[in-house]
Design a protein around this motif. Structure first.
Motif, PDB file in Angstrom:
ATOM      1  N   SER A  91       6.782   3.396  -3.968  1.00  0.00           N
ATOM      2  CA  SER A  91       6.971   4.819  -4.147  1.00  0.00           C
ATOM      3  C   SER A  91       6.296   5.540  -3.117  1.00  0.00           C
ATOM      4  O   SER A  91       5.382   5.117  -2.106  1.00  0.00           O
ATOM      5  CB  SER A  91       6.123   5.200  -5.692  1.00  0.00           C
ATOM      6  N   GLU A  92       6.881   6.522  -3.016  1.00  0.00           N
ATOM      7  CA  GLU A  92       6.544   7.629  -1.826  1.00  0.00           C
ATOM      8  C   GLU A  92       5.125   8.439  -2.321  1.00  0.00           C
ATOM      9  O   GLU A  92       4.634   8.830  -1.584  1.00  0.00           O
ATOM     10  CB  GLU A  92       7.576   8.809  -1.529  1.00  0.00           C
ATOM     11  N   LYS A  93       5.065   8.190  -3.631  1.00  0.00           N
ATOM     12  CA  LYS A  93       3.883   8.875  -4.091  1.00  0.00           C
ATOM     13  C   LYS A  93       2.876   8.151  -3.918  1.00  0.00           C
ATOM     14  O   LYS A  93       2.896   6.806  -4.446  1.00  0.00           O
ATOM     15  CB  LYS A  93       3.931   9.380  -5.707  1.00  0.00           C
ATOM     16  N   PRO A  94       1.399   8.484  -3.492  1.00  0.00           N
ATOM     17  CA  PRO A  94       0.323   7.428  -3.390  1.00  0.00           C
ATOM     18  C   PRO A  94       0.057   6.953  -4.825  1.00  0.00           C
ATOM     19  O   PRO A  94       0.105   7.933  -5.644  1.00  0.00           O
ATOM     20  CB  PRO A  94      -0.586   8.453  -2.815  1.00  0.00           C
ATOM     21  N   LEU A  95      -0.361   5.647  -4.953  1.00  0.00           N
ATOM     22  CA  LEU A  95      -0.382   5.279  -6.330  1.00  0.00           C
ATOM     23  C   LEU A  95      -1.741   6.006  -7.030  1.00  0.00           C
ATOM     24  O   LEU A  95      -1.822   5.859  -8.059  1.00  0.00           O
ATOM     25  CB  LEU A  95      -0.492   3.610  -6.377  1.00  0.00           C
ATOM     26  N   ALA A  96      -2.740   6.373  -6.358  1.00  0.00           N
ATOM     27  CA  ALA A  96      -4.129   6.772  -6.760  1.00  0.00           C
ATOM     28  C   ALA A  96      -3.467   8.257  -7.326  1.00  0.00           C
ATOM     29  O   ALA A  96      -4.010   8.512  -8.563  1.00  0.00           O
ATOM     30  CB  ALA A  96      -4.889   7.410  -5.479  1.00  0.00           C
ATOM     31  N   VAL A  97      -2.658   8.932  -6.777  1.00  0.00           N
ATOM     32  CA  VAL A  97      -2.079  10.064  -7.272  1.00  0.00           C
ATOM     33  C   VAL A  97      -1.335   9.889  -8.361  1.00  0.00           C
ATOM     34  O   VAL A  97      -1.584  10.595  -9.515  1.00  0.00           O
ATOM     35  CB  VAL A  97      -1.247  11.057  -6.306  1.00  0.00           C
ATOM     36  N   GLY A 110     -11.863  -6.232 -14.919  1.00  0.00           N
ATOM     37  CA  GLY A 110     -12.585  -6.988 -13.928  1.00  0.00           C
ATOM     38  C   GLY A 110     -12.030  -7.230 -12.387  1.00  0.00           C
ATOM     39  O   GLY A 110     -12.607  -7.136 -11.530  1.00  0.00           O
ATOM     40  N   SER A 111     -10.756  -7.600 -12.623  1.00  0.00           N
ATOM     41  CA  SER A 111      -9.962  -7.945 -11.429  1.00  0.00           C
ATOM     42  C   SER A 111      -9.839  -6.736 -10.346  1.00  0.00           C
ATOM     43  O   SER A 111      -9.989  -6.852  -9.147  1.00  0.00           O
ATOM     44  CB  SER A 111      -8.383  -8.447 -11.788  1.00  0.00           C
ATOM     45  N   ILE A 112      -9.558  -5.596 -11.160  1.00  0.00           N
ATOM     46  CA  ILE A 112      -9.444  -4.369 -10.056  1.00  0.00           C
ATOM     47  C   ILE A 112     -10.697  -3.931  -9.569  1.00  0.00           C
ATOM     48  O   ILE A 112     -10.876  -3.380  -8.451  1.00  0.00           O
ATOM     49  CB  ILE A 112      -8.665  -3.273 -10.952  1.00  0.00           C
ATOM     50  N   MET A 113     -11.809  -4.129 -10.464  1.00  0.00           N
ATOM     51  CA  MET A 113     -13.083  -3.883  -9.936  1.00  0.00           C
ATOM     52  C   MET A 113     -13.498  -4.692  -8.827  1.00  0.00           C
ATOM     53  O   MET A 113     -14.065  -4.438  -7.620  1.00  0.00           O
ATOM     54  CB  MET A 113     -14.077  -4.169 -10.861  1.00  0.00           C
ATOM     55  N   PHE A 114     -12.985  -5.970  -8.771  1.00  0.00           N
ATOM     56  CA  PHE A 114     -13.428  -6.949  -7.693  1.00  0.00           C
ATOM     57  C   PHE A 114     -12.306  -6.792  -6.380  1.00  0.00           C
ATOM     58  O   PHE A 114     -12.930  -6.547  -5.194  1.00  0.00           O
ATOM     59  CB  PHE A 114     -12.819  -8.358  -7.989  1.00  0.00           C
ATOM     60  N   ASN A 173      -4.583   0.890 -20.396  1.00  0.00           N
ATOM     61  CA  ASN A 173      -5.106   2.153 -19.706  1.00  0.00           C
ATOM     62  C   ASN A 173      -6.302   2.267 -20.107  1.00  0.00           C
ATOM     63  O   ASN A 173      -6.894   3.487 -20.519  1.00  0.00           O
ATOM     64  CB  ASN A 173      -4.173   3.166 -20.209  1.00  0.00           C
ATOM     65  N   ASP A 174      -7.290   1.375 -20.253  1.00  0.00           N
ATOM     66  CA  ASP A 174      -8.696   1.605 -20.670  1.00  0.00           C
ATOM     67  C   ASP A 174      -9.176   2.224 -19.216  1.00  0.00           C
ATOM     68  O   ASP A 174      -8.803   1.938 -18.056  1.00  0.00           O
ATOM     69  CB  ASP A 174      -9.563   0.436 -20.884  1.00  0.00           C
ATOM     70  N   PRO A 175     -10.114   3.448 -19.278  1.00  0.00           N
ATOM     71  CA  PRO A 175     -10.646   4.122 -18.237  1.00  0.00           C
ATOM     72  C   PRO A 175     -11.404   3.172 -17.064  1.00  0.00           C
ATOM     73  O   PRO A 175     -11.511   3.301 -15.930  1.00  0.00           O
ATOM     74  CB  PRO A 175     -11.359   5.099 -18.777  1.00  0.00           C
ATOM     75  N   LYS A 176     -11.863   1.935 -17.784  1.00  0.00           N
ATOM     76  CA  LYS A 176     -12.621   1.116 -16.841  1.00  0.00           C
ATOM     77  C   LYS A 176     -11.665   0.285 -15.999  1.00  0.00           C
ATOM     78  O   LYS A 176     -12.102  -0.469 -15.328  1.00  0.00           O
ATOM     79  CB  LYS A 176     -13.493   0.024 -17.882  1.00  0.00           C
ATOM     80  N   ALA A 177     -10.198   0.051 -16.261  1.00  0.00           N
ATOM     81  CA  ALA A 177      -9.263  -0.142 -15.184  1.00  0.00           C
ATOM     82  C   ALA A 177      -8.644   0.968 -14.483  1.00  0.00           C
ATOM     83  O   ALA A 177      -8.483   0.921 -13.143  1.00  0.00           O
ATOM     84  CB  ALA A 177      -8.065  -0.785 -15.823  1.00  0.00           C
ATOM     85  N   THR A 178      -8.313   2.060 -15.166  1.00  0.00           N
ATOM     86  CA  THR A 178      -7.599   3.203 -14.284  1.00  0.00           C
ATOM     87  C   THR A 178      -8.642   3.793 -13.293  1.00  0.00           C
ATOM     88  O   THR A 178      -8.133   4.371 -12.119  1.00  0.00           O
ATOM     89  CB  THR A 178      -7.245   4.243 -15.459  1.00  0.00           C
ATOM     90  N   GLY A 179      -9.696   4.204 -13.890  1.00  0.00           N
ATOM     91  CA  GLY A 179     -10.681   4.567 -12.650  1.00  0.00           C
ATOM     92  C   GLY A 179     -10.822   3.928 -11.421  1.00  0.00           C
ATOM     93  O   GLY A 179     -10.630   4.281 -10.425  1.00  0.00           O
ATOM     94  N   PRO A 180     -11.282   2.417 -11.401  1.00  0.00           N
ATOM     95  CA  PRO A 180     -11.139   1.592 -10.388  1.00  0.00           C
ATOM     96  C   PRO A 180      -9.991   1.552  -9.477  1.00  0.00           C
ATOM     97  O   PRO A 180      -9.955   1.262  -8.457  1.00  0.00           O
ATOM     98  CB  PRO A 180     -11.780   0.360 -10.714  1.00  0.00           C
ATOM     99  N   PHE A 181      -8.852   1.459 -10.548  1.00  0.00           N
ATOM    100  CA  PHE A 181      -7.588   1.657  -9.982  1.00  0.00           C
ATOM    101  C   PHE A 181      -7.306   2.624  -8.940  1.00  0.00           C
ATOM    102  O   PHE A 181      -6.759   2.420  -7.688  1.00  0.00           O
ATOM    103  CB  PHE A 181      -6.470   1.518 -10.981  1.00  0.00           C
ATOM    104  N   TRP A 214      -9.582   4.181  -7.322  1.00  0.00           N
ATOM    105  CA  TRP A 214     -10.233   3.884  -6.039  1.00  0.00           C
ATOM    106  C   TRP A 214      -9.787   2.767  -5.072  1.00  0.00           C
ATOM    107  O   TRP A 214      -9.544   3.071  -4.102  1.00  0.00           O
ATOM    108  CB  TRP A 214     -11.686   3.380  -6.359  1.00  0.00           C
ATOM    109  N   ALA A 215      -9.100   1.756  -5.776  1.00  0.00           N
ATOM    110  CA  ALA A 215      -8.664   0.652  -4.957  1.00  0.00           C
ATOM    111  C   ALA A 215      -7.248   1.097  -4.392  1.00  0.00           C
ATOM    112  O   ALA A 215      -6.798   0.744  -3.218  1.00  0.00           O
ATOM    113  CB  ALA A 215      -8.225  -0.430  -6.066  1.00  0.00           C
ATOM    114  N   ALA A 216      -6.368   1.990  -5.125  1.00  0.00           N
ATOM    115  CA  ALA A 216      -5.052   2.556  -4.382  1.00  0.00           C
ATOM    116  C   ALA A 216      -5.684   3.225  -3.240  1.00  0.00           C
ATOM    117  O   ALA A 216      -4.898   3.455  -2.156  1.00  0.00           O
ATOM    118  CB  ALA A 216      -4.372   3.503  -5.535  1.00  0.00           C
ATOM    119  N   MET A 217      -6.773   4.156  -3.270  1.00  0.00           N
ATOM    120  CA  MET A 217      -6.876   4.615  -2.045  1.00  0.00           C
ATOM    121  C   MET A 217      -7.243   3.942  -1.201  1.00  0.00           C
ATOM    122  O   MET A 217      -7.142   3.915   0.168  1.00  0.00           O
ATOM    123  CB  MET A 217      -8.241   5.894  -2.705  1.00  0.00           C
TER     124      MET A 217
END
Length: 402
Positions: free
Chosen positions: A23-29, A304-308, A381-389, A391-394
């Motif tokens: 996607s042309e849109k950043p995944l964090a956005v 847990g995976s996205i946090m790592f 879409n638990d925020p414990k995944a979406t929040g770290p996602f 950050w990870a996308a950035m």
């Protein structure tokens, strides 16, 4: 024939575009926008019913990620969204709806982290008062004889890996902003205390048989869920270790690498040398019960995976892990998107296979057994995944030099 050959070569070598990664849109956005679409009010983060508001660590986690994305991608609307939450929950006198200091819940330190920036931007004294109240909580918070913070007042003498994330990044940022510039000696004493939280829980939860760290321990050896000799809970829960790794990198970003903080680097290196043994070799992802990857019923778990993955990339960028971990993390991020991220009909993106919640003891008498961790609900879409996602996308964009 030449034209036909060229067409054949082109068709064999060209790769179809990935519907999300390309996607042309950043995944964090994209994720931040998706969350705002799902939850028009920031008070709804973590599935809070409309009309209610709660001082919640998950709200602080996701809104802090959005605020950092606002700076990275010039999206002031993300800041506006975050401020709406804090403007609603922090009262004019500096009190906070649903927060009581005397409960001494370490989770309640975490949502204060965005206030450093919010206070700088607004200058409103009510936000400063909240930060000072949380600082007072840390000073008064009950501890074990070795200095480790209890997870909660009602969880007597227990330390949980999750709790390290809830308290230490805030503790570190407050010290570096407000103590160290005025009293270096006192600041260093606080840094020693912060590092001690990491090393103390590492010492008490380490499992030499696996090289992993178990979810929690009871210093009194009284809880029904603990081993009566070690005080440890029964398993290394994936997200608990994810919280712990994020806590290390997000605390070091304030304290830096010094002789004082070197033990945290040593722990981080050990974890990321050990984790590959417990990942699914095909997907690269980690399991709900991290120490039992091949056991029947275990599942690949997204939070847990996205946090790592986030921790891996950020640690490499900041020099806490070897540089090659940035590329490794970027590859794992792509695998994470393939495994867990889906495109919805309305154009939003979602993360699947999130463990909703897990803990030990309490009113639910949570046992910490293998079957217990598998019994907790799974949701998207638990925020414990979406929040770290976010950050990870950035970090992924930085690794790709986007």
């Amino acid at each position: 024939m030449l034209l036909a050959g060229c067409i054949l070569i082109a068709s064999c070598t060209s790769q179809p575009k990935h519907p999300i990664l390309d996607s042309e849109k950043p995944l964090a956005v994209w994720m931040a926008e998706s969350e705002m679409t799902r939850m028009p009010s920031p008070a709804q983060i973590d599935f809070i019913p409309v009309g209610k508001i709660k001082w919640n660590y998950t709200s602080g986690l996701e809104l802090l990620a959005m605020m950092e994305a606002a700076k990275e991608y010039d999206r002031p609307d993300f800041d506006v969204y975050a401020l709406r939450y804090y403007d609603s929950i922090v009262q004019p006198d500096g009190s906070v709806i649903s927060y009581t200091k005397e409960r001494y819940n370490i989770d309640h330190i975490c949502p204060g982290r965005p206030l450093f920036e919010i206070y700088e931007k607004t200058g409103e004294e009510r936000y400063l008062k909240v930060m000072q109240t949380l600082w007072e909580q840390l000073h008064e918070h009950p501890r074990n004889p070795d200095g480790g913070f209890w997870h909660k007042q009602v969880y007597t003498r227990q330390m949980w890996l999750d709790g390290i994330y809830m308290g230490q990044p805030y503790y570190a940022e407050y010290v570096m902003r407000n103590v160290m510039p005025n009293d270096e000696e006192k600041g260093k004493a606080y840094v020693t205390d912060i590092v001690n939280q990491f090393t103390t829980i590492a010492r008490h939860t380490y499992d030499p048989a696996t090289g992993l760290f178990r979810h929690a321990y009871d210093d009194a050896r009284e809880q029904f869920w603990c081993d009566k000799e070690t005080g440890q809970s029964a398993h290394a829960w994936g997200r608990a270790m994810g919280w712990y790794t994020m806590a290390i990198v997000e605390t070091l970003q304030y304290l830096g690498v010094t002789e004082q903080t070197q033990p945290m680097i040593t722990i981080l290196e050990h974890i990321f040398n050990t984790l590959p043994k417990y990942a699914n070799p095909e997907s690269g992802m980690w399991y709900q019960v991290c120490d039992s990857p091949t056991r029947e019923g275990n599942y690949e778990e997204s939070t847990g995976s996205i946090m790592f993955i986030y921790t891996m990339m950020k640690s490499a960028r900041l020099g806490y892990l070897p540089a090659e971990y940035q590329a490794k993390g970027a590859k794992l991020f792509e695998q994470f998107v393939d495994r867990f991220v889906k495109l919805e009909e309305d154009g939003t993106i979602s993360i699947t296979d999130c463990c909703a919640v897990a803990g030990l003891g309490g009113s639910g008498m949570r046992s910490g057994t293998y079957d217990y961790y598998l019994s907790e609900p799974i949701r998207d879409n638990d925020p414990k995944a979406t929040g770290p996602f976010i950050w990870a996308a950035m970090e992924y964009d930085r690794a790709q030099q986007k």
